[in-house]
Design a protein around this motif. Structure first.
Motif, mmCIF file in Angstrom:
data_model
loop_
_atom_site.group_PDB
_atom_site.id
_atom_site.type_symbol
_atom_site.label_atom_id
_atom_site.label_comp_id
_atom_site.label_asym_id
_atom_site.label_seq_id
_atom_site.Cartn_x
_atom_site.Cartn_y
_atom_site.Cartn_z
ATOM 1 N N GLY A 116 16.973 -28.726 26.098
ATOM 2 C CA GLY A 116 15.697 -29.441 26.204
ATOM 3 C C GLY A 116 15.457 -30.267 24.950
ATOM 4 N N ASP A 117 15.808 -29.687 23.799
ATOM 5 C CA ASP A 117 15.568 -30.377 22.529
ATOM 6 C C ASP A 117 16.345 -31.673 22.434
ATOM 7 N N LYS A 118 17.539 -31.662 22.995
ATOM 8 C CA LYS A 118 18.360 -32.875 22.922
ATOM 9 C C LYS A 118 17.604 -34.046 23.522
ATOM 10 N N LYS B 152 6.965 -28.443 18.978
ATOM 11 C CA LYS B 152 7.787 -28.445 17.750
ATOM 12 C C LYS B 152 8.846 -29.539 17.786
ATOM 13 N N SER B 153 9.584 -29.593 18.903
ATOM 14 C CA SER B 153 10.677 -30.573 18.980
ATOM 15 C C SER B 153 10.109 -31.990 18.971
ATOM 16 N N SER B 154 8.996 -32.194 19.689
ATOM 17 C CA SER B 154 8.374 -33.517 19.714
ATOM 18 C C SER B 154 7.872 -33.883 18.315
ATOM 19 N N ILE C 272 13.453 -26.219 9.002
ATOM 20 C CA ILE C 272 13.927 -25.058 9.768
ATOM 21 C C ILE C 272 12.920 -24.854 10.887
ATOM 22 N N GLU C 273 13.402 -24.879 12.135
ATOM 23 C CA GLU C 273 12.479 -24.717 13.266
ATOM 24 C C GLU C 273 12.670 -23.337 13.895
ATOM 25 N N THR C 274 11.583 -22.595 14.047
ATOM 26 C CA THR C 274 11.692 -21.301 14.746
ATOM 27 C C THR C 274 10.628 -21.241 15.841
HETATM 28 MG MG LIG Z 1 11.702 -27.097 21.131
#
Ligand SMILES: [Mg+2]
Ligand SMILES: Nc1nc2c(ncn2[C@@H]2O[C@H](COP(=O)(O)OP(=O)(O)OP(=O)(O)O)[C@@H](O)[C@H]2O)c(=O)[nH]1
Length: 343
Positions: free
Chosen positions: A113-115, A77-79, A162-164
């Motif tokens: 981690g997302d950062k 998701k983050s990528s 919006i990320e879940t």
């Molecule tokens: Mg993530």
């Protein structure tokens, strides 16, 4: 005192922006937007009052795309957000990302981690990232997140993501906050394996098989075809949209324009016959219903006599003196007196 300690040092408290400053700066200063969202998450009366005045003077941008990104931990998701939002920004759009803080789940997802994974976005003009508390204490993610969406629209963003994490209740709530619900899936893994509930799968408008690069590419193609035939068994949703599946990789630029087209196709479909406007109106009604329930409950439950009775009844249940039904009956008797004041 050790030399390196400065006795005159005072931690700087964040500046609080006035209403006029919010009005002037919300579109250009991310700090202002960030502070307003924090105030929307707060339960303090002063914050609530301030936001009321903000809602009165600011206008929401109309042609905004509200999109949910969900999927099992580690699916990418983050990528995905890192790669796709960079592309949107390069195309001249302004993008806001609101990850719902997964720290309340027992998964390994973390903002820290997302950062590092959203490094392509750090410091870019036109991108705003603000993790949202999942705010279970306030009754789910919806109230604060919908306020945050509203504020991002006031700040003139074109896309709001919006990320879940894709494992729990939040997805059902988030479905009613967005136009488009995108579910990311691992190549190769069955959905049971990924812990994706069938209900979440059925809410998705678009399934993206991630990591379609290198050795995983052929596996991802097989998965996409499998999901495509599974989707053909699903019925169309109430807006006559047939969910689609496609490939994605955050490592290449290969799929970016394809995804643009998928998203455009969805919006084109929803614009027909005014579906999008009706969908959003329906969501407004849901938010109003939920909001009025909370409001009425809070206003009543904070009345001294009611609060005290609830506490006594709760104690009686603990001591085994009353069943929950008896306790509720007793509370209802008390509430009947209110009818005299509010006909
Ligand atoms: Mg993530
Ligand atoms: N080959 C390949 N690896 C990817 C891709 N996207 C993500 N990954 C890898 O998959 C792992 C998880 O990616 P994330 O983007 O952190 O996944 P996430 O869904 O945000 O994970 P959580 O925040 O833990 O829920 C990382 O090691 C990434 O490098 C991709 O498109 N291709």
């Amino acid at each position: 005192m050790p030399k390196h300690i400065n006795p005159a040092y005072r931690r700087q408290t964040a500046k609080t922006y006035s209403l006029a400053e919010c009005q002037r700066l919300i579109k250009s200063d991310a700090q202002v937007l960030s502070q307003l969202i924090s105030r929307a998450e707060s339960t303090l009366a002063a914050d609530k009052k301030f936001l009321k005045s903000v809602y009165k003077v600011l206008h929401r941008k109309k042609d905004v795309k509200r999109i949910a990104i969900t999927g099992a931990p580690g699916v990418g998701k983050s990528s995905f957000l890192n790669a796709y939002c960079k592309h949107l920004i390069d195309s001249g759009y302004r993008v806001a990302i609101l990850p719902v803080d997964p720290s309340s789940y027992t998964t390994r997802g973390s903002i820290l981690g997302d950062k590092t994974r959203m490094d392509a976005l750090v410091g870019l003009e036109g991108v705003f990232i603000k993790p949202m508390a999942s705010a279970l204490a306030l009754g789910g993610v919806a109230p604060a997140t919908s306020a945050a969406i509203c504020l991002c629209e006031m700040a003139d963003y074109d896309y709001i993501f919006i990320e879940t994490v894709g494992v729990g209740q939040s997805e059902y709530e988030v479905r009613d906050l967005v136009d488009l619900f995108i579910l990311l899936l691992q190549p190769g893994g069955g959905d049971e394996l990924q812990g994706i509930k069938r209900g979440i799968m059925e809410m998705a408008d678009l399934l993206l098989i991630t990591k379609a690069d290198g050795e995983l590419k052929s596996v991802a193609q097989i998965s996409r075809d499998n999901y495509r035939s599974a989707l053909s068994l699903f019925s169309i949703n109430e807006w006559s949209w047939k969910p689609r599946s496609a490939l994605f990789s955050s490592m290449t630029t290969e799929y970016l324009s394809g995804l643009d087209q998928q998203i455009e196709a969805y919006y084109a479909h929803m614009e027909q016959g005014n579906r999008l406007a009706q969908f959003r109106m329906h969501q407004e009604q849901l938010r109003f219903m939920e909001g009025q329930k909370n409001l009425l409950y809070r206003r009543l439950a904070e009345k001294k006599s009611i609060k005290e009775r609830i506490e006594t009844l709760s104690l009686s249940i603990s001591s085994g003196e009353l069943s929950h039904l008896q306790a509720l009956n007793s509370l209802e008797e008390l509430l009947e007196n209110i009818d005299a004041y509010i006909p």
